[in-house]
Design an enzyme around this catalytic site. Structure first.
Site, mmCIF file in Angstrom:
data_model
loop_
_atom_site.group_PDB
_atom_site.id
_atom_site.type_symbol
_atom_site.label_atom_id
_atom_site.label_comp_id
_atom_site.label_asym_id
_atom_site.label_seq_id
_atom_site.Cartn_x
_atom_site.Cartn_y
_atom_site.Cartn_z
ATOM 1 N N HIS A 106 2.210 -16.182 -0.876
ATOM 2 C CA HIS A 106 3.670 -16.154 -1.031
ATOM 3 C C HIS A 106 4.167 -17.272 -1.933
ATOM 4 C CE1 HIS A 106 4.726 -19.405 1.895
ATOM 5 N NE2 HIS A 106 3.671 -18.989 2.563
ATOM 6 N N ASP A 108 7.500 -18.470 -2.060
ATOM 7 C CA ASP A 108 8.581 -19.342 -1.602
ATOM 8 C C ASP A 108 8.044 -20.519 -0.796
ATOM 9 O OD1 ASP A 108 7.837 -17.459 0.466
ATOM 10 O OD2 ASP A 108 9.583 -18.117 1.603
ATOM 11 N N ASP A 169 1.781 -24.804 0.633
ATOM 12 C CA ASP A 169 2.102 -23.562 1.346
ATOM 13 C C ASP A 169 3.181 -22.854 0.554
ATOM 14 O OD1 ASP A 169 2.783 -21.589 3.111
ATOM 15 O OD2 ASP A 169 3.740 -22.919 4.553
ATOM 16 N N GLU A 203 8.514 -15.342 2.412
ATOM 17 C CA GLU A 203 7.635 -15.310 3.583
ATOM 18 C C GLU A 203 8.178 -16.231 4.669
ATOM 19 O OE1 GLU A 203 4.237 -16.368 6.245
ATOM 20 O OE2 GLU A 203 5.489 -17.678 5.053
ATOM 21 N N GLU A 204 8.699 -17.371 4.248
ATOM 22 C CA GLU A 204 9.139 -18.389 5.216
ATOM 23 C C GLU A 204 10.380 -17.960 5.999
ATOM 24 O OE1 GLU A 204 7.214 -20.625 5.868
ATOM 25 O OE2 GLU A 204 6.065 -21.208 4.103
ATOM 26 N N ASP A 226 -3.213 -18.027 2.963
ATOM 27 C CA ASP A 226 -2.013 -18.774 3.373
ATOM 28 C C ASP A 226 -2.303 -19.676 4.569
ATOM 29 O OD1 ASP A 226 0.657 -19.526 3.468
ATOM 30 O OD2 ASP A 226 1.294 -17.752 4.596
ATOM 31 N N HIS A 408 5.166 -27.355 5.577
ATOM 32 C CA HIS A 408 6.613 -27.436 5.853
ATOM 33 C C HIS A 408 7.109 -28.859 6.004
ATOM 34 C CE1 HIS A 408 6.623 -23.073 7.605
ATOM 35 N NE2 HIS A 408 5.954 -23.190 6.481
HETATM 36 ZN ZN LIG Z 1 2.662 -20.028 4.126
#
Ligand SMILES: [Zn+2]
Length: 438
Positions: A106, A108, A169, A203-204, A226, A408
C-alpha cells in the site's frame, strides 16, 4: 557499490541450486527506490467520502505506473481510485500451468503521524546502541525496546529524522516488489509464472481495498508485502469491529443554564472511566484481544467516542461488544438525562478462516524465506491488512514481512538488509510456485 555485490552474492549463493548461472543485481537497489518513495507525502485521512481519501496519493501512484512502464511491465494502469495495476509476464514454456501470483503493497501512510517532508536518515554501518533521531533528540530507538537491533550490527539502518514517520509501512513493500521485478528483468534465466502487481491507497483508513478489481487483477493467490521483522509471515489477522458511542446532552447559555443544561461531556468521561485496564492495547499482547477508545469529540450538546474492538476469535469479539454495551447501560443509569447510543460496525474478519484451506501459500513463503537465508516464523497480525478483506472476497492473501519496525510512529525504521532480503525472498517465492507446478 559494496551492497550490490553483497546482494548479488547472496542471490547467487542461494539460487545456485536452482539455476547454475550468476544472478545480476537489479538496475536500482531496493534502498534507493525506497528513499525516493519515502519522500513523497501519501498520508491518508480518516472519514473521507472519496477513495483515495487524499488526492496526493496519486503522486506516488502515477510515479509507480511510470516506473512500471519503463521497466517493461504490461497492462500498467492507474484506476480512478488511485490503484496501480500491472502484470509481469511469466517466462515458462506454458505459463498457464502455474497460478498467477499477486503481490500487493500500500502507498498511503498512517494518519497518526505526519508524512510531510519525510527526510530519511541512513545510519551507516550500525555498531550497536540506541539510535537518537537527529531533529528531535527525545525520539530514541532503544535496544531495550527493539532487541532486533542486536541482529543489525554492520547493517545500514534507515530512520526518519524525528519529526515525521518514515513510511516504511508500506513503501518498503513497494520498493521490494519493484526491485523484485527489476531483478527478474535482469535475470531471464530465473523461471517464474505470471505475476500480478498492485499498489493500493488508503490501507491505513480501510477504504481503498473496497475499490480493488480482483477480476481485473487476474491473480489466483496473492501476498501483501506489509509485515514487519524479517521472516515474519502472517496468515491470521484480527477480527475487527468499530463502535461509536454518542452522548446527547442539551446546551444553553451558561449564564442562564441552571436546571436546563445537560452537559454530555460528563457522561462521556464516566463511560471512559469504565474501560477495564487489562483489556487495552497498552496492556495486552500475543493472542489477547483489546478494546481501544481512540478518538472522539467532546461538546456540551453532543459528544462521541470511537472505539476499536479487536480479537482473533469471533466469540471473543462478541464478548468485547457485549462489554461495551453493558458499559453504556451503566453510564445511562448514572446520567439519565443524557441520551446515549451505541453503534457497532464490522470492519474485517480473521483471514485464517479461509487460508487454512490453502496451506501451500504459507508453506511456499516459508520455503522462500529459508532460501533467502532467513528463519521464517508465523505471527498472527495484531491488526488487519488489505489481505484480510481480499481473502474473504475470493483472493486468498497472506502477509509477508518487509523488514520494517515500529510502524505508525516517529521511531519507524528498516535497513538495507531488510529491504534486500525481502526482495530476495520474493524472487525465490515466484520461482517456487513455478517449480512446484512442473
Ligand atoms: Zn501497512
Amino acid at each position: 557499490m559494496k551492497f550490490v555485490v553483497a546482494l548479488s552474492f547472496a542471490l547467487l549463493f542461494s539460487i545456485s541450486a536452482v539455476a547454475q548461472t550468476a544472478i545480476k543485481p537489479p538496475k536500482e537497489t531496493a534502498l534507493d527506490r525506497f528513499l525516493r518513495y519515502a519522500k513523497i507525502d501519501t498520508q491518508s485521512k480518516e472519514d473521507q467520502e472519496t477513495v483515495p481519501s487524499t488526492r496526493k496519493q496519486f503522486n506516488l501512484a502515477n510515479l509507480l505506473a511510470k516506473e512500471l512502464k519503463e521497466i517493461g511491465a504490461e497492462n500498467v494502469r492507474v484506476s480512478e481510485f488511485a490503484i496501480v495495476y500491472a502484470t509481469w509476464p511469466g517466462n515458462l514454456p506454458d505459463n498457464s500451468r502455474v497460478p498467477v501470483i499477486g503481490l500487493l503493497a500500500h502507498m498511503d501512510t498512517s494518519p497518526a503521524v505526519s508524512g510531510e517532508n519525510v527526510n530519511p536518515v541512513i545510519h551507516k554501518n550500525y555498531q550497536g546502541g540506541d539510535i537518537v533521531l537527529p531533529k528531535d533528540p527525545t525520539q530514541v530507538i532503544t535496544v531495550e525496546k527493539n532487541p532486533v537491533l542486536k541482529e543489525m550490527i554492520g547493517d545500514d539502518i534507515i530512520t526518519a529524522d524525528g519529526t515525521t514517520l518514515l513510511g516504511s509501512d508500506d513503501k518498503s513493500g513497494i520498493a521490494e516488489i519493484m526491485t523484485m521485478i527489476d531483478t527478474l528483468k535482469q535475470n531471464p534465466q530465473i523461471k517464474h509464472g505470471t505475476i500480478a502487481v498492485a499498489f493500493t491507497p488508503d490501507e491505513e483508513v480501510g477504504g481503498g481495498i473496497d475499490k480493488f478489481d480482483i477480476k481485473g487483477f487476474g491473480a489466483q493467490f496473492a501476498y501483501t508485502v506489509d509485515g514487519e521483522t524479517l521472516g515474519e509471515i502472517s496468515n491470521e489477522t484480527w477480527s475487527a469491529r468499530t463502535a461509536t458511542v454518542t452522548f446527547q446532552g442539551k446546551s444553553t447559555h451558561p449564564g442562564t443554564a441552571k436546571g436546563i443544561m445537560v452537559n454530555a461531556m460528563y457522561a462521556l468521561a464516566d463511560y471512559l472511566s469504565r474501560f477495564p485496564h487489562d483489556m487495552l492495547p497498552e496492556t495486552t499482547e500475543g493472542r489477547v484481544g483489546f478494546v481501544h477508545p481512540y478518538a472522539g469529540t467532546i461538546d456540551v450538546e453532543a459528544s462521541n467516542l470511537k472505539i476499536l474492538l479487536r480479537n482473533f476469535d469471533l466469540s471473543g469479539l462478541d464478548k468485547e461488544e457485549a462489554l461495551l454495551r453493558d458499559m453504556v447501560k451503566a453510564t445511562q443509569v448514572k446520567f439519565p438525562e443524557v441520551k446515549i447510543g451505541i453503534e457497532v460496525k464490522e470492519n474485517y474478519k480473521n483471514m485464517k478462516e479461509v487460508l487454512k484451506n490453502y496451506p501451500a501459500l504459507t508453506d511456499n513463503a516459508m520455503e522462500a524465506s529459508r532460501r533467502a537465508g532467513l528463519k521464517p516464523f508465523i505471527k498472527p497480525i495484531r491488526g488487519g491488512t488489505d489481505g484480510s478483506r481480499l481473502t474473504f472476497q475470493g483472493l486468498p492473501t497472506p502477509n509477508l514481512f518487509t523488514g520494517g519496525e515500529n510502524f505508525h510512529g516517529k521511531l519507524e525504521f528498516n535497513s538495507r538488509r531488510g529491504l534486500e532480503k525481502t526482495t530476495e525472498t520474493l524472487v525465490h517465492l515466484v520461482q517456487i510456485f513455478a517449480e512446484k507446478q512442473k
